[in-house]
Write an enzyme that holds these catalytic residues in place. Structure first.
Site: not given
Length: 387
Positions: A275, A308
């Site tokens: 990611d 995040l």
């Protein structure tokens, strides 16, 4: 045999089995097989990699950016080349450039750029991952809620007509119904459930319609409850589902990773994704996504509110974390970084293995789990020094 090369290694992992003092035989961009020390054909060129471990190249199906480029803002062939080069340095030899929820125009540009990058032979570019925009606002994470919306017929047709062999899309199970998932999967599009607040039953219906698994297990999804198992419960319970997970010590606790690995029902498995954002391979301290500033501090990427926003993780760093912090054996961790994501995407014949007919994508790891050398399609990759 001018096109035949034998790569010799003290230790070799072919994706299933360890071999001592073995060699992988490569002709052009294709692996012919693995042989013992006496099996190298006479006349073959040889490359002695010495100590360390030769293993299949890593496959990452969720890469938002790298090298200073983010697909959302660099939807060009050169942007994708920058991303692929940044991650190749860390052993990733095949990846899906990933578009975070954006406008239809940016989505179309990213698809076209990926198509052009593959036509141009950009090393490592496998296809595209469209993460959104058909997600749950309740589980949006760092995705811009202003761009999140249901899937209409134009969206579906866009996914069905990319001209790409490998397309993955992340959707929320409560937003995209089984009928739409079935149409996508029947056409060869891989569907994953993510950024979803759906019930166990809704997710299982999505799996039954053809969805292959979940995007970044535990993150941005309904959790495992004793009365409401949610997305996490469905992902661990379904034998047909595959789960990406981000092992950076920030997204998921090591104990949660270990518990999930014990709980996951086979044959579907858990595999590593990074990611990763544009910071990989750079000294950047901040960048923008959809006009919002993301700050990098101590390996953590966050929006202003502390959410995040992707990761600052590369694949070899993920492997070190899995082996050292989670306690998973190296061979299984390497499968999680290569064979399992290849199986998830249905490309295990050509990726994730050192076996006859596979692409000559492999990495040489030092005993300290650093990257010694990277080969993509039989070509050694060379990288400029990091600034």
């Amino acid at each position: 045999m001018p096109n035949l090369t034998a790569y010799l290694a003290a230790d070799l992992f072919d994706g299933a089995t360890r071999h001592r003092d073995a060699a992988v035989l490569v002709e052009g961009d294709t692996i012919l097989g693995v042989v013992g020390p006496g099996g190298v054909p006479e006349g073959a060129a040889t490359v002695d990699l010495g100590a360390g471990l030769l293993a299949p190249g890593f496959v990452d199906v969720q890469v938002n950016g790298g090298g200073g480029a983010l697909l959302n803002s660099a939807a060009t062939v050169e942007g994708i080349r920058t991303i692929c080069t940044a991650h190749a340095r860390y052993g990733t030899t095949a990846l899906l450039p990933t578009l975070i929820t954006d406008t239809p125009a940016v989505t179309e540009a990213a698809i076209a750029a990926t198509r052009d990058a593959i036509a141009a032979g950009v090393p490592g570019c496998l296809g595209i991952h469209l993460e959104g925009p058909h997600l749950s606002v309740a589980r949006k994470g760092a995705h811009n809620p202003g761009y999140i919306r249901p899937m209409d017929e134009a969206d579906l047709e866009r996914l069905l007509s990319t001209g790409l062999d490998h397309v993955l899309t992340t959707v929320a199970a409560e937003t995209v119904p089984p009928a739409q998932i079935a149409r996508l999967t029947a056409a060869g599009v891989q569907v994953a459930i993510g950024h979803s607040d759906a019930s166990y039953e809704t997710v299982m219906a999505a799996f039954n319609a053809g969805a292959r698994g979940v995007t970044h297990l535990f993150n941005a999804m309904s959790q495992l409850g004793h009365r409401n198992p949610g997305v996490v419960g469905a992902a661990l319970d379904s034998t047909d589902s595959w789960c990406g997970i981000i092992p950076d010590g920030l997204h998921v606790h090591p104990a949660a990773i270990a518990n999930a690995l014990r709980a996951k029902r086979a044959p579907g498995r858990i595999f590593i994704v990074t990611d990763a954002m544009s910071t990989i391979g750079t000294s950047m301290t901040e960048f923008e996504l959809n006009g919002r500033v993301i700050t990098r501090e101590n390996g953590k990427l966050t929006l202003d509110d502390g959410t995040l926003a992707g990761s600052d993780l590369d694949m070899i760093g993920a492997i070190r974390f899995m082996t050292r912090a989670v306690g998973i054996g190296l061979d299984e961790t390497l499968r999680m970084a290569s064979l399992y994501p290849a199986q998830f995407m249905g490309i295990e014949r050509t990726h994730g293995r050192l076996a006859p007919g596979a692409r000559a994508d492999f990495v040489h790891l030092t005993d300290d789990l650093d990257i010694g050398a990277v080969y993509i399609g039989g070509e050694r990759q060379h990288f400029a020094p990091l600034a």
